[in-house]
Design an enzyme around this catalytic site. Structure first.
Site, mmCIF file in Angstrom:
data_model
loop_
_atom_site.group_PDB
_atom_site.id
_atom_site.type_symbol
_atom_site.label_atom_id
_atom_site.label_comp_id
_atom_site.label_asym_id
_atom_site.label_seq_id
_atom_site.Cartn_x
_atom_site.Cartn_y
_atom_site.Cartn_z
ATOM 1 N N LEU A 78 5.786 -29.613 -31.959
ATOM 2 C CA LEU A 78 5.759 -29.741 -34.022
ATOM 3 C C LEU A 78 4.868 -29.176 -34.854
ATOM 4 O O LEU A 78 3.674 -29.297 -33.851
ATOM 5 C CB LEU A 78 6.262 -30.924 -34.787
ATOM 6 N N ASP A 79 5.555 -28.697 -35.751
ATOM 7 C CA ASP A 79 3.860 -27.618 -36.794
ATOM 8 C C ASP A 79 2.996 -29.243 -37.444
ATOM 9 O O ASP A 79 3.864 -30.669 -37.065
ATOM 10 C CB ASP A 79 4.527 -27.532 -37.992
ATOM 11 N N LYS A 80 2.111 -28.974 -37.340
ATOM 12 C CA LYS A 80 1.158 -29.843 -37.943
ATOM 13 C C LYS A 80 1.630 -30.602 -39.431
ATOM 14 O O LYS A 80 1.806 -31.880 -39.675
ATOM 15 C CB LYS A 80 0.043 -29.607 -38.448
ATOM 16 N N THR A 121 4.866 -31.605 -40.051
ATOM 17 C CA THR A 121 6.454 -31.456 -39.321
ATOM 18 C C THR A 121 6.367 -32.844 -38.599
ATOM 19 O O THR A 121 5.304 -32.603 -37.608
ATOM 20 C CB THR A 121 7.298 -31.155 -38.265
#
Length: 192
Positions: free
Chosen positions: A69-71, A73
């Site tokens: 997951l994106d940082k 998120t």
């Protein structure tokens, strides 16, 4: 640059664990695995401390990482503890037999309760840390459903048919509904 992730005693929120895998609720702000500029304090560092052993399918900076997951998120991440579990999980992600669902608060009110955003994505020519909609990019498809509407905001359920970096954030900003609070793609200012 480091070539191997090291265990670190970082508290993590474990939602499920067995001999083959661990499911962790990753908080926003935590990077999934070490990379340039973030060699410590990542979820992988925490998992190595907790599990002692993760799959070796990836390189030494990404042991156990099946997806990320994106940082910025938050959400559930599955990590594999052994190579057999990693292969089985990777196959399920590839075949799309694992369903992933995302929720986001976004600026604005939608006319349609459901929709599909189809717009190719690539690295921004103006800022290498960002992604953008571009014809020469990779195909990207996001489905959305409005769960609830408020005067200036909407709560969406999102499903990805593709998994591009920053896909949800870029697609929603592209259609004029940036994710509320997203500093990178216009979510920190009123878009409506």
């Amino acid at each position: 640059p480091r070539s191997k992730a090291l265990p670190e005693a970082i508290p993590i929120d474990i939602c499920y664990e067995d001999n083959d895998l661990v499911v962790v609720n990753k908080p926003a702000g935590m990077v999934t695995h070490p990379a340039y500029g973030n060699y410590t304090g990542t979820l992988v560092n925490a998992l190595l401390h907790h599990c002692r052993q993760l799959s070796t399918v990836n390189d030494d900076l990404r042991p156990g990482v099946v997806h990320r997951l994106d940082k910025d998120t938050s959400g559930l991440i599955i990590a594999a503890k052994n190579d057999a579990a990693h292969a089985a999980l990777a196959q399920q992600f590839s075949a799309r037999t694992i369903e992933r669902e995302y929720w986001a608060g976004v600026w604005g009110v939608f006319e349609k309760r459901r929709g599909t955003i189809e717009a190719s994505l690539g690295r921004s020519k103006h800022d290498r840390k960002k992604f953008a909609v571009m014809r020469s990019g990779k195909a990207a498809v996001t489905e959305y459903e409005v769960l609830e509407s408020f005067p200036y905001l909407s709560l969406l359920r999102l499903k990805l048919r593709t998994g591009r970096t920053h896909q949800i954030r870029v697609h929603l900003a592209h259609i004029g509904h940036p994710v509320f609070g997203d500093p990178t793609y216009g979510g920190r200012r009123i878009a409506w």
